[in-house]
Design a protein around this motif. Sequence first.
Motif, PDB file in Angstrom:
ATOM      1  N   ALA A 175      22.587   5.474  66.895  1.00  8.76           N
ATOM      2  CA  ALA A 175      22.916   6.906  66.707  1.00  8.76           C
ATOM      3  C   ALA A 175      24.360   7.196  66.874  1.00  8.76           C
ATOM      4  O   ALA A 175      24.973   7.666  65.837  1.00  8.76           O
ATOM      5  CB  ALA A 175      22.327   7.628  67.631  1.00  8.76           C
ATOM      6  N   ARG A 176      24.986   6.580  67.732  1.00  6.88           N
ATOM      7  CA  ARG A 176      26.537   6.725  67.914  1.00  6.88           C
ATOM      8  C   ARG A 176      27.371   6.416  66.717  1.00  6.88           C
ATOM      9  O   ARG A 176      27.900   6.992  66.302  1.00  6.88           O
ATOM     10  CB  ARG A 176      26.902   6.345  69.193  1.00  6.88           C
ATOM     11  N   ASP A 177      26.922   5.105  66.564  1.00 13.41           N
ATOM     12  CA  ASP A 177      27.804   4.377  65.225  1.00 13.41           C
ATOM     13  C   ASP A 177      27.488   5.474  63.919  1.00 13.41           C
ATOM     14  O   ASP A 177      28.370   5.627  63.420  1.00 13.41           O
ATOM     15  CB  ASP A 177      27.271   2.986  64.979  1.00 13.41           C
ATOM     16  N   LEU A 188      26.170   8.407  63.469  1.00 11.14           N
ATOM     17  CA  LEU A 188      26.281   9.723  63.459  1.00 11.14           C
ATOM     18  C   LEU A 188      27.656  10.381  64.006  1.00 11.14           C
ATOM     19  O   LEU A 188      28.280  11.384  63.694  1.00 11.14           O
ATOM     20  CB  LEU A 188      25.373  10.461  64.183  1.00 11.14           C
ATOM     21  N   VAL A 189      28.558   9.538  64.648  1.00  8.43           N
ATOM     22  CA  VAL A 189      29.794   9.878  65.095  1.00  8.43           C
ATOM     23  C   VAL A 189      30.906   8.685  64.723  1.00  8.43           C
ATOM     24  O   VAL A 189      31.625   9.266  63.890  1.00  8.43           O
ATOM     25  CB  VAL A 189      29.646   9.796  66.719  1.00  8.43           C
ATOM     26  N   GLU A 190      30.689   7.500  65.014  1.00  5.95           N
ATOM     27  CA  GLU A 190      31.725   6.567  64.710  1.00  5.95           C
ATOM     28  C   GLU A 190      32.114   6.572  63.202  1.00  5.95           C
ATOM     29  O   GLU A 190      33.186   6.489  62.839  1.00  5.95           O
ATOM     30  CB  GLU A 190      31.591   5.354  65.425  1.00  5.95           C
ATOM     31  N   PRO A 236      31.126   8.404  60.539  1.00 14.39           N
ATOM     32  CA  PRO A 236      31.801   9.525  59.675  1.00 14.39           C
ATOM     33  C   PRO A 236      33.066   9.745  60.182  1.00 14.39           C
ATOM     34  O   PRO A 236      34.138   9.960  59.472  1.00 14.39           O
ATOM     35  CB  PRO A 236      30.885  10.756  60.066  1.00 14.39           C
ATOM     36  N   ARG A 237      33.423   9.750  61.478  1.00 11.30           N
ATOM     37  CA  ARG A 237      34.993   9.923  61.843  1.00 11.30           C
ATOM     38  C   ARG A 237      35.866   9.036  61.206  1.00 11.30           C
ATOM     39  O   ARG A 237      36.969   9.281  60.775  1.00 11.30           O
ATOM     40  CB  ARG A 237      34.848   9.798  63.396  1.00 11.30           C
ATOM     41  N   ASP A 251      39.959   2.165  62.358  1.00 11.50           N
ATOM     42  CA  ASP A 251      38.773   2.688  62.736  1.00 11.50           C
ATOM     43  C   ASP A 251      37.987   3.275  61.252  1.00 11.50           C
ATOM     44  O   ASP A 251      36.669   3.466  61.430  1.00 11.50           O
ATOM     45  CB  ASP A 251      38.810   3.857  63.578  1.00 11.50           C
TER      46      ASP A 251
END
Length: 271
Positions: A60-62, A64-66, A68-69, A79
């Motif tokens: 999920a962190r990869d 939904l966060v990492e 897209p960022r 990154d």
Amino acid sequence: MPLWFAGVLGLVQGLTEFLPVSSTAHLRLAPVVFGQPDPGAAFTAVIQLGTLLAVIVYFARDLLVELPRGALRGPRHPDGRLPWLLVLGTLPIVVLGVLAKPLIVGEARSLWVVGGALAGVGLLLVVVDHRAARRGLDRGLAEVGVRDALLIGLAQAAALIPGVSRSGATLCMALALGLMRRDAARFSFLLGVPAIAGAAVLEFGDAIHALGADAAAPLAVATATAAISGYLAIDWLMRWLGSHRLTSFGVYRILLGAVVLALCGAGLITP
């Protein structure tokens, strides 16, 4: 389709989607073992929504966060490379999936093909894993480039053939390119998200049509079972790869493929 058998298919899908043993092959063999009709490629594609949910929750962190960022920062940023490499690696399976669909849902589902692919990729997995262990694996995700992404993407596209295994093919290629096992698995799982989602969405209507008006309940049972077992399989494999090799999976594939081919040749099962 009986709900108990839908649960069996979901369990098989979840446990084998992320292990390098071919979920498609096991789903093709399950009806033979349990004396049930083959639900077809469309049903298989739709219940992959369960394993898609499993990988989304686990990473999920990869997702939904990492990613897209990173995508917003652009491919020139350290990154920001991974999201674009995943897009690039997805292109081969999209193109070949469209062009080869009649073959994938037809002749390629023969147990002759499944058995041969199981054994052939199993042998390849043993060889690649042995060579990787001998020379060492020292590349991480930060070192994956355009060439790597395309080659791993082509390996994923080869898994359109039943019995090849998406994770098996991508892990083989990633190890051959020198990626460390856990990083190879992470890239493989993230790369599989758009492929699994696309196949499920495209095949949903065909699955409903093929199974008839009573398709909703079996699909729901199989998908939910696949989600739970898929999450457990990912968690187990990521921990396993921290200190183990993949040779045992290759040996299992070779033995299973040999059994399938022998049974087909003896006329004990219908290819």
